[in-house]
Write a protein that holds these residues in place. Structure first.
Motif, PDB file in Angstrom:
ATOM      1  N   ASP A  34       0.825  -1.204   0.000  1.00 58.75           N
ATOM      2  CA  ASP A  34       0.000   0.000   0.000  1.00 58.75           C
ATOM      3  C   ASP A  34       0.866   1.263   0.000  1.00 58.75           C
ATOM      4  OD1 ASP A  34      -2.973  -1.047   0.656  1.00 58.75           O
ATOM      5  OD2 ASP A  34      -1.524  -2.236   1.792  1.00 58.75           O
ATOM      6  N   PHE A  35       1.956   1.220   0.773  1.00 58.01           N
ATOM      7  CA  PHE A  35       2.835   2.386   0.813  1.00 58.01           C
ATOM      8  C   PHE A  35       3.563   2.570  -0.516  1.00 58.01           C
ATOM      9  CE2 PHE A  35       2.097   2.182   5.338  1.00 58.01           C
ATOM     10  CZ  PHE A  35       2.183   3.512   5.731  1.00 58.01           C
ATOM     11  N   GLN A  36       3.987   1.484  -1.150  1.00 54.31           N
ATOM     12  CA  GLN A  36       4.655   1.638  -2.446  1.00 54.31           C
ATOM     13  C   GLN A  36       3.670   2.154  -3.494  1.00 54.31           C
ATOM     14  OE1 GLN A  36       7.676  -0.662  -3.975  1.00 54.31           O
ATOM     15  NE2 GLN A  36       8.550  -1.317  -2.025  1.00 54.31           N
ATOM     16  N   ARG A  37       2.434   1.729  -3.415  1.00 53.46           N
ATOM     17  CA  ARG A  37       1.420   2.267  -4.320  1.00 53.46           C
ATOM     18  C   ARG A  37       1.277   3.787  -4.158  1.00 53.46           C
ATOM     19  NH1 ARG A  37      -4.182  -1.130  -4.971  1.00 53.46           N
ATOM     20  NH2 ARG A  37      -3.329  -2.947  -6.056  1.00 53.46           N
ATOM     21  N   ALA A  38       1.372   4.229  -2.895  1.00 49.12           N
ATOM     22  CA  ALA A  38       1.109   5.644  -2.612  1.00 49.12           C
ATOM     23  C   ALA A  38       2.225   6.568  -3.078  1.00 49.12           C
ATOM     24  CB  ALA A  38       0.893   5.835  -1.107  1.00 49.12           C
ATOM     25  N   MET A  39       3.473   6.058  -3.176  1.00 48.78           N
ATOM     26  CA  MET A  39       4.604   6.936  -3.456  1.00 48.78           C
ATOM     27  C   MET A  39       4.428   7.717  -4.758  1.00 48.78           C
ATOM     28  SD  MET A  39       6.795   6.937  -0.965  1.00 48.78           S
ATOM     29  CE  MET A  39       5.275   7.018  -0.021  1.00 48.78           C
TER      30      MET A  39
ATOM     31  N   THR B 111      -1.502  -5.483  -3.090  1.00 54.30           N
ATOM     32  CA  THR B 111      -1.728  -5.429  -1.643  1.00 54.30           C
ATOM     33  C   THR B 111      -2.130  -6.815  -1.186  1.00 54.30           C
ATOM     34  OG1 THR B 111      -4.039  -4.810  -1.939  1.00 54.30           O
ATOM     35  CG2 THR B 111      -2.441  -3.015  -1.765  1.00 54.30           C
ATOM     36  N   PHE B 112      -2.067  -7.037   0.094  1.00 54.87           N
ATOM     37  CA  PHE B 112      -2.383  -8.364   0.632  1.00 54.87           C
ATOM     38  C   PHE B 112      -3.869  -8.416   0.956  1.00 54.87           C
ATOM     39  CE2 PHE B 112      -1.558 -11.856   3.863  1.00 54.87           C
ATOM     40  CZ  PHE B 112      -1.281 -12.800   2.889  1.00 54.87           C
ATOM     41  N   SER B 113      -4.664  -8.610  -0.071  1.00 56.77           N
ATOM     42  CA  SER B 113      -6.127  -8.581  -0.017  1.00 56.77           C
ATOM     43  C   SER B 113      -6.587  -7.119  -0.003  1.00 56.77           C
ATOM     44  CB  SER B 113      -6.670  -9.372   1.184  1.00 56.77           C
ATOM     45  OG  SER B 113      -8.038  -9.646   0.987  1.00 56.77           O
ATOM     46  N   ALA B 114      -7.406  -6.678   0.963  1.00 58.39           N
ATOM     47  CA  ALA B 114      -8.002  -5.341   0.919  1.00 58.39           C
ATOM     48  C   ALA B 114      -6.921  -4.257   0.879  1.00 58.39           C
ATOM     49  CB  ALA B 114      -8.908  -5.124   2.125  1.00 58.39           C
ATOM     50  N   ALA B 115      -7.145  -3.224   0.045  1.00 55.39           N
ATOM     51  CA  ALA B 115      -6.183  -2.128  -0.106  1.00 55.39           C
ATOM     52  C   ALA B 115      -6.523  -0.990   0.847  1.00 55.39           C
ATOM     53  CB  ALA B 115      -6.188  -1.628  -1.546  1.00 55.39           C
ATOM     54  N   ALA B 116      -5.482  -0.321   1.349  1.00 55.53           N
ATOM     55  CA  ALA B 116      -5.680   0.784   2.288  1.00 55.53           C
ATOM     56  C   ALA B 116      -5.971   2.100   1.582  1.00 55.53           C
ATOM     57  CB  ALA B 116      -4.452   0.936   3.190  1.00 55.53           C
ATOM     58  N   GLY B 117      -5.575   2.239   0.305  1.00 55.87           N
ATOM     59  CA  GLY B 117      -5.828   3.470  -0.433  1.00 55.87           C
ATOM     60  C   GLY B 117      -5.225   4.695   0.228  1.00 55.87           C
ATOM     61  N   LEU B 118      -3.924   4.665   0.474  1.00 57.62           N
ATOM     62  CA  LEU B 118      -3.258   5.722   1.239  1.00 57.62           C
ATOM     63  C   LEU B 118      -3.102   7.004   0.426  1.00 57.62           C
ATOM     64  CD1 LEU B 118      -0.407   3.613   2.902  1.00 57.62           C
ATOM     65  CD2 LEU B 118      -2.706   4.099   3.779  1.00 57.62           C
ATOM     66  N   ASP B 119      -3.239   8.128   1.110  1.00 53.44           N
ATOM     67  CA  ASP B 119      -2.954   9.425   0.509  1.00 53.44           C
ATOM     68  C   ASP B 119      -1.448   9.591   0.373  1.00 53.44           C
ATOM     69  OD1 ASP B 119      -3.923  12.439   0.036  1.00 53.44           O
ATOM     70  OD2 ASP B 119      -2.172  12.482   1.367  1.00 53.44           O
ATOM     71  N   SER B 120      -0.986  10.023  -0.808  1.00 56.96           N
ATOM     72  CA  SER B 120       0.447  10.094  -1.100  1.00 56.96           C
ATOM     73  C   SER B 120       1.185  11.043  -0.155  1.00 56.96           C
ATOM     74  CB  SER B 120       0.655  10.530  -2.552  1.00 56.96           C
ATOM     75  OG  SER B 120       2.034  10.611  -2.852  1.00 56.96           O
ATOM     76  N   GLY B 121       0.660  12.243   0.024  1.00 51.19           N
ATOM     77  CA  GLY B 121       1.329  13.223   0.877  1.00 51.19           C
ATOM     78  C   GLY B 121       1.358  12.795   2.335  1.00 51.19           C
ATOM     79  N   HIS B 122       0.229  12.273   2.819  1.00 54.87           N
ATOM     80  CA  HIS B 122       0.180  11.810   4.202  1.00 54.87           C
ATOM     81  C   HIS B 122       1.131  10.639   4.420  1.00 54.87           C
ATOM     82  CE1 HIS B 122      -4.129  13.602   4.786  1.00 54.87           C
ATOM     83  NE2 HIS B 122      -3.169  14.507   4.916  1.00 54.87           N
TER      84      HIS B 122
END
Length: 767
Positions: free
Chosen positions: A536-541, A553-564
């Protein structure tokens, strides 16, 4: 005389199995005889018209004879039940000991020596010409085997003693009279003995306390809950449970208790905690009634005494908290208690601490373990309980709070906050100093340290809630992420991405105007959460498309905000343990996605070098953030040293295995890294990680000159190339010239992205 290794290995347990079969036949025969005696002889006697002496003597004799036959059946059945339970357990333990002393010892090249008293030692036999030098790994493996065999022997000795004791009580001391103690199982006998010892309270001798611990240790987590439930019911209910534990913990942690007694109390705390978790789980075959939970809540704000005329009495929650720190508790039992305690703390943070007894250094009271407080503040205790109870912690942090009255009954309505995450991360939340040390106020360092106990416990609870594992379960595999857990991670990242100052640790650094944040003690847990959700963090970068399968992701995705996410990583990465966890997971995950691009097959028409550059970029950006955070922690905040950062990496192997395990789930049967065994891939990646972490350093002069990222950037480049080299090992379709082009591409992408990450971090620091 203690059961020895030789006794267990050489005993013929088939004879015991034969005895079990013989006793079963005896039980069946005596059952028939008892039924015949009652339905025949006694029934006829009762209906007969007796007169004279026969009306008294003969009738009484017949009744007594019928009763003795029934008593013989009961006694025989008790003996059978105990033997039938003990036999398979001893067979299993014997097999485990033989396997450990045979093939396991042979594989390690050690010999198992029986030293008597129920213990063994493992030694490396001398071989002529051998230097007898052993690696630390070999020594650790030898120690683990030795400890394992000794635990098995101790368990066998406990069963042997319990069976012998139960047989003696079943038979009694009168050879002419049947009908004494009766047991429906070996657990019945063991629970009876544990309760006999418990009734002695703090009058238990050290030997008796060791026996009590053995009984609890080997029975407290049985799947059916029989022993644990019988034990707690036998204590007499929730209040009697609190009285017993309070008496024992205060006795075992007093200044004159001695090390042996204190260590025994630490074990008692764990054993009783595991047993309580087992007994209060509604899903076990045998369990305590649900009223135990409501009774504990009622008693939580009442004072508990265990001696006549006692003056200083603790509150129920202070005592109960010591037990809750161990065991995986069901949310139906734990969450109402955790919510009640938290709401009491919010209303008056010092309600419980105001009645604590003054103590002295290293006196832990209701928390003999000494971990994260003395146990006077039950908030720390319930957070630690949540840290060991993943289902309960997930519900606690993701479901709407329930309001409670002071007596523990449900109040209804809102407790005045939206979520427990919001409550605990409020900068004005009042964390207390939970210690018995009488000099705490005189030493600023002790106060600062004690103020981290609560935040550390909060980190453990959040780690459990988001990973689905107890926070200290280092051996556990990754658990697939649920929607609720992934959403909670997003909330955590947003919370600290917007308020990174909550996690700042400025230990007498140059930035005198920067106060340490109240929650920096939880950063190591946040680092573990980051490692767990590395995809999830690599997706956000670089804002990867949520529908992309390139960074799974390992099943459900967290959908993280890139800046946060970037600011969150910046704050968390200043902690050595968090830095090591994140770096380990990042490099393992990058190795996995690189291997997927090289060996997994794709319909993409884009060039392979371009795609490889894309997949190493997010991990390298995270490495850049970590480099900058590490330098800040060392040279600006003076909160850690290079040595601490390097040493923290030593125990992060679990993240390599766990991330690769996630990769196996992702691609079915394919073993990661070009068909290599997981163990080889894990060791290879771990070696790369250690080199990278040791290289990621900067001097104070480099920090001042603004060139602090050079070594870290080189480490990121080396790591990216190592991931590619691993992926190319068994790929015969890529020639050497192409391989060189691919290496060049990943080195360039890694260098640029590392600089990106470091720059993002520096810009974030400047704001």
């Amino acid at each position: 005389m203690a059961l020895t290794f030789t006794d267990l290995v050489e005993v013929d347990l088939d004879k015991l199995g034969t005895a079990v079969s013989d006793w079963k036949k005896t039980v069946d025969s005596l059952k028939t005889s008892a039924e015949n005696a009652h339905k025949g002889m006694q029934a006829k006697s009762d209906s007969a018209q007796w007169a004279g002496v026969n009306a008294t003597v003969t009738r009484d004799f017949i009744a007594k004879t019928a009763k003795e036959v029934s008593d013989l059946h009961v006694e025989a059945d008790s003996i059978y039940q105990v033997l039938a339970d003990g036999h398979p357990e001893l067979v299993s333990l014997q097999k485990q000991v033989k396997d450990a002393a045979g093939k396991d010892a042979s594989a390690l090249g050690v010999r198992v020596n029986d030293i008597g008293d129920g213990r063994v030692v493992c030694i490396f036999p001398h071989v002529r010409g051998d230097t007898d030098e052993r690696t630390q790994e070999q020594l650790d493996a030898k120690r683990e085997l030795e400890n394992r065999i000794n635990r098995l022997l101790s368990h066998a000795a406990e069963i042997d003693a319990s069976v012998a004791r139960a047989l003696h009580k079943s038979h009694g001391d009168d050879a002419h009279n049947a009908g004494h103690s009766t047991y429906g199982s070996l657990n019945d006998a063991q629970a009876e003995r544990a309760l006999e010892l418990a009734r002695l309270g703090d009058k238990m001798s050290d030997a008796e306390l060791q026996e009590f611990n053995r009984l609890m240790r080997f029975n407290d987590r049985e799947k059916d809950g029989e022993f644990a439930t019988e034990f707690y019911q036998g204590l007499g209910g929730p209040e009697k449970t609190l009285e017993f534990y309070a008496e024992m913990s205060i006795d075992g942690t007093s200044s004159d208790a001695g090390k042996v007694r204190l260590n025994a109390m630490k074990e008692l705390q764990q054993n009783m905690g595991f047993a309580l978790a087992n007994a209060t789980d509604p899903d076990t075959k045998q369990h305590l009634p649900g009223s135990w939970g409501s009774d504990f809540r009622r008693l939580g704000t009442q004072q508990i005494g265990w001696e006549q005329g006692q003056w200083n009495k603790p509150y129920g929650y202070q005592v109960l908290g010591g037990l809750l720190r161990y065991g995986n508790y069901d949310p139906r039992f734990l969450d109402p208690i955790a919510e009640h305690v938290t709401q009491l703390h919010k209303k008056d943070p010092y309600f419980f601490l105001n009645n604590k007894a003054p103590g002295q250094e290293d006196v832990y009271g209701f928390n003999p373990s000494g971990k994260l407080g003395s146990g006077n503040d039950p908030l720390n205790s319930v957070l630690e309980a949540l840290g060991h109870s993943p289902e309960a912690s997930e519900k606690f942090f993701t479901e709407p709070p329930t309001a409670y009255n002071e007596d523990g009954t449900v109040k209804g309505g809102s407790p005045g906050f939206e979520s427990y995450l919001d409550l605990f991360t409020d900068e004005d939340f009042d964390w207390t100093v939970d210690t018995n040390d009488t000099n705490i106020l005189a030493y600023e360092d002790k106060t600062k340290n004690a103020l981290t106990f609560g935040p550390e416990a909060l980190g453990h609870a959040l780690e459990s809630a988001t990973t689905g594992r107890p926070y200290d379960d280092d051996s556990g595999d990754a658990v697939k992420h649920t929607e609720a857990r992934a959403h909670l991670v997003s909330e955590i990242v947003n919370k600290f991405g917007e308020n990174p100052e909550l996690l700042r640790h400025n230990e007498n650094g140059d930035l005198d105007d920067q106060e340490s944040g109240p929650l920096y003690g939880m950063r190591d847990s946040l680092g573990d959460i980051t490692a767990e959700y590395m995809g999830d963090f690599q997706r956000a970068m670089y804002k990867e498309d949520p529908n992309s399968d390139l960074f799974p992701t390992f099943s459900a995705a967290a959908g993280l905000d890139s800046g946060h996410a970037a600011r969150f990583l910046s704050a968390v990465g200043e902690d050595p343990d968090a830095y090591a966890a994140i770096t380990s997971a990042q490099q393992a995950y990058t190795a996995e996605v690189v291997d997927h691009v090289v060996n997994g097959g794709s319909d993409s028409t884009a060039s392979l070098d371009g795609r490889l550059g894309d997949v190493v970029a997010p991990g390298s950006a995270i490495a850049g953030i970590m480099s900058d955070s590490r330098a800040n922690a060392i040279y600006e905040y003076h909160a850690a040293s290079d040595t601490e950062f390097n040493e923290a990496a030593a125990d992060k192997q679990k993240w390599v295995n766990r991330i690769l395990g996630m990769g196996i789930e992702k691609v079915g049967e394919r073993i990661p890294i070009a068909g290599a065994p997981l163990e080889w891939a894990s060791e290879d990646i771990q070696e790369s990680i250690m080199k990278s972490i040791e290289k990621d350093t900067a001097s104070e002069a480099e920090q001042e000159a603004g060139t602090k990222y050079t070594a870290g950037r080189e480490a990121a480049i080396d790591s990216a190339q190592a991931s590619l080299d691993n992926a190319l090992v068994n790929n015969q379709h890529i020639n050497s010239a192409t391989a060189d082009d691919l290496r060049r591409a990943v080195r360039t992408a890694a260098g640029v992205s590392h600089s990106d990450g470091a720059q993002w971090n520096s810009e974030s620091d400047a704001k």
